[in-house]
Design a protein around this motif. Structure first.
Motif, PDB file in Angstrom:
ATOM      1  N   PHE A  66       0.851  -1.194   0.000  1.00 37.04           N
ATOM      2  CA  PHE A  66       0.000   0.000   0.000  1.00 37.04           C
ATOM      3  C   PHE A  66       0.891   1.250   0.000  1.00 37.04           C
ATOM      4  N   SER A  67       1.163   1.789   1.155  1.00 40.76           N
ATOM      5  CA  SER A  67       2.065   2.930   1.303  1.00 40.76           C
ATOM      6  C   SER A  67       2.457   3.011   2.764  1.00 40.76           C
ATOM      7  N   GLU A  68       3.488   3.793   3.074  1.00 40.36           N
ATOM      8  CA  GLU A  68       3.902   3.927   4.464  1.00 40.36           C
ATOM      9  C   GLU A  68       2.779   4.522   5.309  1.00 40.36           C
ATOM     10  N   ALA A  69       2.116   5.540   4.788  1.00 42.58           N
ATOM     11  CA  ALA A  69       1.029   6.175   5.533  1.00 42.58           C
ATOM     12  C   ALA A  69      -0.107   5.197   5.805  1.00 42.58           C
ATOM     13  N   SER A  70      -0.474   4.420   4.779  1.00 38.48           N
ATOM     14  CA  SER A  70      -1.551   3.436   4.950  1.00 38.48           C
ATOM     15  C   SER A  70      -1.160   2.366   5.955  1.00 38.48           C
ATOM     16  N   ALA A  71       0.113   1.956   5.938  1.00 40.61           N
ATOM     17  CA  ALA A  71       0.585   0.931   6.873  1.00 40.61           C
ATOM     18  C   ALA A  71       0.541   1.442   8.314  1.00 40.61           C
ATOM     19  N   ILE A  72       0.946   2.696   8.519  1.00 37.80           N
ATOM     20  CA  ILE A  72       0.890   3.277   9.861  1.00 37.80           C
ATOM     21  C   ILE A  72      -0.556   3.306  10.356  1.00 37.80           C
ATOM     22  N   LEU A  73      -1.460   3.759   9.494  1.00 37.85           N
ATOM     23  CA  LEU A  73      -2.868   3.837   9.876  1.00 37.85           C
ATOM     24  C   LEU A  73      -3.473   2.445  10.066  1.00 37.85           C
ATOM     25  N   ALA A  74      -3.049   1.475   9.252  1.00 38.77           N
ATOM     26  CA  ALA A  74      -3.553   0.100   9.408  1.00 38.77           C
ATOM     27  C   ALA A  74      -3.150  -0.458  10.765  1.00 38.77           C
ATOM     28  N   GLY A  75      -1.900  -0.200  11.176  1.00 40.26           N
ATOM     29  CA  GLY A  75      -1.466  -0.627  12.504  1.00 40.26           C
ATOM     30  C   GLY A  75      -2.256   0.050  13.601  1.00 40.26           C
ATOM     31  N   ASP A  76      -2.451   1.362  13.438  1.00 35.45           N
ATOM     32  CA  ASP A  76      -3.259   2.108  14.407  1.00 35.45           C
ATOM     33  C   ASP A  76      -4.677   1.552  14.482  1.00 35.45           C
ATOM     34  N   GLY A  77      -5.234   1.235  13.326  1.00 31.84           N
ATOM     35  CA  GLY A  77      -6.596   0.711  13.279  1.00 31.84           C
ATOM     36  C   GLY A  77      -6.730  -0.626  13.982  1.00 31.84           C
ATOM     37  N   LEU A  78      -5.765  -1.517  13.768  1.00 28.75           N
ATOM     38  CA  LEU A  78      -5.800  -2.833  14.417  1.00 28.75           C
ATOM     39  C   LEU A  78      -5.608  -2.707  15.926  1.00 28.75           C
ATOM     40  N   LEU A  79      -4.705  -1.831  16.336  1.00 26.80           N
ATOM     41  CA  LEU A  79      -4.470  -1.618  17.765  1.00 26.80           C
ATOM     42  C   LEU A  79      -5.747  -1.121  18.453  1.00 26.80           C
ATOM     43  N   THR A  80      -6.394  -0.153  17.837  1.00 21.67           N
ATOM     44  CA  THR A  80      -7.606   0.410  18.420  1.00 21.67           C
ATOM     45  C   THR A  80      -8.749  -0.605  18.435  1.00 21.67           C
ATOM     46  N   LYS A  81      -8.892  -1.343  17.337  1.00 23.30           N
ATOM     47  CA  LYS A  81      -9.974  -2.328  17.234  1.00 23.30           C
ATOM     48  C   LYS A  81      -9.777  -3.477  18.223  1.00 23.30           C
ATOM     49  N   ALA A  82      -8.532  -3.739  18.582  1.00 20.67           N
ATOM     50  CA  ALA A  82      -8.240  -4.834  19.514  1.00 20.67           C
ATOM     51  C   ALA A  82      -8.927  -4.619  20.861  1.00 20.67           C
ATOM     52  N   PHE A  83      -8.919  -3.395  21.354  1.00 25.42           N
ATOM     53  CA  PHE A  83      -9.516  -3.129  22.669  1.00 25.42           C
ATOM     54  C   PHE A  83     -11.042  -3.240  22.619  1.00 25.42           C
TER      55      PHE A  83
END
Length: 279
Positions: free
Chosen positions: A93-110
């Motif tokens: 994808f892109s670096e920005a998308s990867a950062i946001l994807a990680g953020d999204g998974l972290l947030t969704k985990a809780f």
């Protein structure tokens, strides 16, 4: 793990379609071993508890693990191009998308952990454990140590084991500790924690051995440690001594398993399989 994967897929059915969501799912469903969910679900089975009760927490842990890999692969961290035999998230994808994807998974985990159908007090403990083991006193602390080690002019085995304990061991201890909480066996949490930490350290020692003896095709990821001149158990001890250290952890793991009360045959088989893995 087909039923668990189906559950994991179901958690994204109502999410708003986006590039970030696509990147989250790309990495989460890229063919990982699901080691952490398996540890939790098989531990529950050993306690005589329906593994489905652990699906939310197992899913949350897998999301945390996947987010950590996405961020770990970024140019600012390990700068890897290959993960699980596929382009890493930022390459696909892109670096920005990867950062946001990680953020999204972290947030969704809780949010996902909060879906656990257990007593509210245990639910709170599970969410607290998720934060503790994955946060700045757990996995993220290990990542911080790992970055510091890269510029350390005097790497030692003790420092490296501490990195492995926090960066890898904490997130492997978490599902086992969570299983003890869900099954209402808090007295086993200490043993489960020690067991998971030992498995995590051994897992990383194995990775160092495999990095030194294998290739990218069989490992399914970039072998960047040697290229980056990163200290490993093998570089610090030699391959033979690294294998001896791995065997010592195997012995400790089996001793801890013998202290558990229940029918943990399936869990022991999984741990044995991890001890002999080739990738």
């Amino acid at each position: 793990m087909d039923r668990f994967d189906a559950y994991l897929h179901s958690l994204f059915q109502d999410d708003i379609p986006s590039t970030v969501l696509e990147a989250m799912q790309y990495s989460l469903f890229a063919g990982g071993k699901r080691v952490r969910p398996q540890l939790l679900l098989l531990a529950l089975e050993g306690y005589g508890i329906d593994p489905k009760l652990g699906y939310p927490m197992a899913a949350a842990i897998e999301m945390i693990h996947t987010y950590s890999l996405i961020h770990d692969d970024l140019p600012a961290m390990d700068d890897d191009d290959l993960r699980r035999g596929k382009p890493t998230c930022h390459k696909q994808f892109s670096e920005a998308s990867a950062i946001l994807a990680g953020d999204g998974l972290l947030t969704k985990a809780f949010y996902t952990a909060s879906l656990s159908k257990v007593d509210p007090s245990i639910q709170v403990e599970l969410i607290q454990a998720l934060s503790q083991y994955a946060g700045c006193d757990g996995m993220i602390y290990g990542q911080c140590l790992d970055i510091q080690e890269e510029s350390d002019p005097d790497p030692t085995l003790e420092k490296l084991i501490e990195v492995d304990l926090y960066k890898t061991g904490k997130l492997i201890a978490l599902p086992l500790a969570a299983a003890a909480l869900i099954a209402n066996h808090p007295e086993d949490r200490k043993i489960m924690n020690e067991l998971g930490e030992a498995i995590g350290i051994q897992f990383q020692i194995q990775d160092d051995i495999l990095d030194a003896t294998s290739n990218e095709e069989s490992m399914g990821k970039s072998l960047s440690d040697a290229e980056n001149e990163k200290a490993t158990v093998v570089s610090l001890l030699t391959l033979e001594k690294a294998k001896e250290l791995e065997a010592a952890y195997t012995k400790s793991i089996h001793e801890l398993l013998s202290k558990l009360h229940g029918d943990f045959g399936a869990l022991k088989k999984l741990i044995a399989a991890l001890e002999t893995r080739t990738h």
